[in-house]
Design an enzyme around this catalytic site. Structure first.
Site, PDB file in Angstrom:
ATOM      1  N   SER A 156      -4.940  -0.221  -3.252  1.00  0.00           N
ATOM      2  CA  SER A 156      -5.500   1.106  -3.017  1.00  0.00           C
ATOM      3  C   SER A 156      -6.665   0.945  -2.062  1.00  0.00           C
ATOM      4  O   SER A 156      -7.585   0.162  -2.332  1.00  0.00           O
ATOM      5  CB  SER A 156      -5.970   1.707  -4.344  1.00  0.00           C
ATOM      6  OG  SER A 156      -6.308   3.058  -4.154  1.00  0.00           O
ATOM      7  N   GLU A 157      -6.639   1.662  -0.934  1.00  0.00           N
ATOM      8  CA  GLU A 157      -7.566   1.314   0.149  1.00  0.00           C
ATOM      9  C   GLU A 157      -9.034   1.637  -0.161  1.00  0.00           C
ATOM     10  O   GLU A 157      -9.915   1.199   0.556  1.00  0.00           O
ATOM     11  CB  GLU A 157      -7.127   1.942   1.478  1.00  0.00           C
ATOM     12  CG  GLU A 157      -7.066   3.441   1.523  1.00  0.00           C
ATOM     13  CD  GLU A 157      -5.664   3.966   1.276  1.00  0.00           C
ATOM     14  OE1 GLU A 157      -4.903   3.286   0.551  1.00  0.00           O
ATOM     15  OE2 GLU A 157      -5.341   5.061   1.779  1.00  0.00           O
ATOM     16  N   ASN A 158      -9.309   2.387  -1.217  1.00  0.00           N
ATOM     17  CA  ASN A 158     -10.717   2.581  -1.578  1.00  0.00           C
ATOM     18  C   ASN A 158     -11.314   1.303  -2.183  1.00  0.00           C
ATOM     19  O   ASN A 158     -12.534   1.172  -2.254  1.00  0.00           O
ATOM     20  CB  ASN A 158     -10.900   3.786  -2.502  1.00  0.00           C
ATOM     21  CG  ASN A 158      -9.954   3.794  -3.681  1.00  0.00           C
ATOM     22  OD1 ASN A 158      -8.824   3.326  -3.600  1.00  0.00           O
ATOM     23  ND2 ASN A 158     -10.399   4.323  -4.796  1.00  0.00           N
ATOM     24  N   SER A 188     -11.471  -3.956   1.790  1.00  0.00           N
ATOM     25  CA  SER A 188     -10.122  -3.412   1.656  1.00  0.00           C
ATOM     26  C   SER A 188      -9.424  -3.317   3.017  1.00  0.00           C
ATOM     27  O   SER A 188      -8.258  -3.687   3.170  1.00  0.00           O
ATOM     28  CB  SER A 188     -10.201  -2.029   1.018  1.00  0.00           C
ATOM     29  OG  SER A 188      -8.928  -1.473   0.911  1.00  0.00           O
ATOM     30  N   ASN A 211       0.850  -1.184   0.000  1.00  0.00           N
ATOM     31  CA  ASN A 211       0.000   0.000   0.000  1.00  0.00           C
ATOM     32  C   ASN A 211       0.886   1.233   0.000  1.00  0.00           C
ATOM     33  O   ASN A 211       1.735   1.389   0.885  1.00  0.00           O
ATOM     34  CB  ASN A 211      -0.923   0.007   1.230  1.00  0.00           C
ATOM     35  CG  ASN A 211      -1.855   1.208   1.219  1.00  0.00           C
ATOM     36  OD1 ASN A 211      -1.435   2.338   1.406  1.00  0.00           O
ATOM     37  ND2 ASN A 211      -3.125   0.957   0.982  1.00  0.00           N
TER      38      ASN A 211
END
Lengths: 232, 218
Positions: free
Chosen positions: B45-47, B87, B22
């Protein structure tokens, strides 16, 4: 199948009362319920608590509802890129709860899943932990966090059918599925509304049981915050 | 002294083959450009995306496909899309191998502050608190000193912290340092042209120097 179709956004949001607690899907401006936000600007409902990862930008998304002073409180993880938001926050006109993004996502998920609280490591030892129960598991410290629920959840999907099944596209999924489950009344706006049977059940992201109202949105602007490209 | 590109290039050398990573906003995002071709990694990607590809060409731009910095991106072959709750299940569950992020301050016991300046900046923590509380391996990319010249490597953070005892390594414009479990910044490498004296003067927290300190190879 149960038909959940309403004519449009105005019809879908007309009974949202003052001081309601809303969830609004989206990450930044990606996957936000544009049509419902426009309709809320027209009804003029106020005193709203809005649970949404971000607060839009000055002239789009929830930012528009901040300008009209319809929002009493925001519950979000990141609110940069919005000068009006920052002004209202620093002047004390707007209440704000800032929550770690994963905790926000999980609190919403828990709300829809009937789990009143859970332990998470995020925020242990920080301001976020103030006043919260902590507990050690396997030598690591965790915080107790409560579920979040809403009177109305406003979500945006790519495709949906008249019985409320939803499919999202790309990273526009983000918070929408959990919010759909955590709303007492969930309103889904979709780019393409189809008849039952037209969506492959294997591909449904949000089953229709979570959706009470659905309509085909129009005039999607899908504004991009950071248009970043490379040369061919 | 390194520029931002130099910091990103040096951090890229830390990236291991076959890992899930990340990258935070800013310098960390640049790291992706310098990962050697013989190393295969998947960027998270944390979304809600595993497998971030390069930025799109003009005619590929898709408003429904962005990274956590809200930039338009593409997906790699073999990528996967999911919700933000899934996520963070990946992140908290320890499935992401490496987190690279920026910081305003790091303390000598590995505390990090990067989300708030009281009275001045209120943007929120986004996913940073979840990431630093969960990842086993955290590398910080930052300038050694603030714009006003104050050291950002401190004995204790002065700003509200994002997470406790979590930073393992720091790459700055001046140096590469390990944060030791027992406390202290252990100097590993100097940036080209930077002297030990300059690093000592720019490091407010406990600095540990043992033996010869080589210059970074970039």
């Amino acid at each position: 199948m149960i038909n959940k179709v309403v004519a449009n956004a105005d019809e879908a949001v007309k009974d949202i009362p003052n001081n309601a607690v809303l969830m609004l899907g989206g990450f930044g401006l990606c996957g936000i319920p544009e049509n419902c936000i426009s309709a809320l600007l027209k009804t003029g409902v106020n005193g709203l608590t809005c649970i949404s990862n971000n607060a839009g930008v000055d002239d789009f998304g929830i930012g528009l509802m901040l300008k009209t002073r319809q929002v009493k409180k925001m519950i979000s993880s990141y609110v940069g890129e919005n000068a009006e938001f920052e002004r209202q926050l620093l002047s004390g006109e707007l209440e704000v709860d800032l929550i770690p993004q994963g905790t926000l996502a999980e609190r919403i998920r828990a709300g829809g899943a009937g789990i009143p609280a859970f332990y998470t490591p995020a925020g242990y030892g920080t301001e976020v932990a103030e006043g919260k129960e902590t507990r050690e598991y396997d030598g690591k410290m965790y915080l107790l966090e409560n579920w979040l629920k809403a009177d109305f959840a406003l979500v945006k999907a790519w495709k949906g059918d008249t019985s409320g099944n939803l499919i999202f596209k790309g990273t526009a999924r983000n918070f929408n599925p959990m919010m759909a489950a955590a709303g007492k009344i969930t309103i889904a706006e979709v780019e393409e509304l189809v008849e039952p049977g037209e969506l492959d059940p294997n591909h449904i992201h949000t089953p229709g049981i979570y959706v009470q109202r659905i309509f085909q949105g129009k005039d999607y602007e899908k504004r991009i915050e950071q248009r970043t490209t490379r040369l061919r | 002294m390194l520029d931002k590109i130099g910091i990103a290039k040096r951090i890229a050398q830390e990236v291991q083959d076959g890992t899930y990573i990340n990258l935070g906003i800013g310098i960390p995002t640049l790291v992706a450009n310098f990962i050697p071709e013989n190393i295969s990694v998947v960027l998270q990607s944390e979304n809600g995306l595993l497998g971030i590809g390069p930025f799109p060409e003009e005619d590929e731009v898709d408003a429904d496909l962005i990274n956590a910095g809200k930039q338009t991106v593409t997906t790699t072959k073999g990528s996967a899309l999911f919700s933000s709750s899934q996520s963070f299940e990946m992140i908290r569950g320890g499935h992401v191998d490496l987190t690279i992020l920026g910081a305003m301050e790091v303390s000598e016991n590995g505390d990090i502050a990067n989300w708030k300046i009281p009275g001045k900046m209120v943007k929120g923590m986004g996913g940073a608190m979840d990431l630093v509380a969960s990842a086993d391996n955290i590398i910080v990319a930052m300038q050694h000193c603030s714009r006003s010249g104050d050291s950002k490597l401190l004995s204790e953070c002065s700003l509200p912290i994002t997470g406790l005892r979590c930073v393992k390594k720091i790459v700055t414009d001046m140096a590469v340092l390990d944060v030791l479990p027992e406390g202290g910044f252990k100097l590993l490498e100097r940036a080209p042209g930077v002297t030990l004296e300059e690093i000592k003067a720019a490091t407010a927290g406990k600095l540990i120097i043992e033996g010869d300190i080589p210059e970074m190879k970039i």
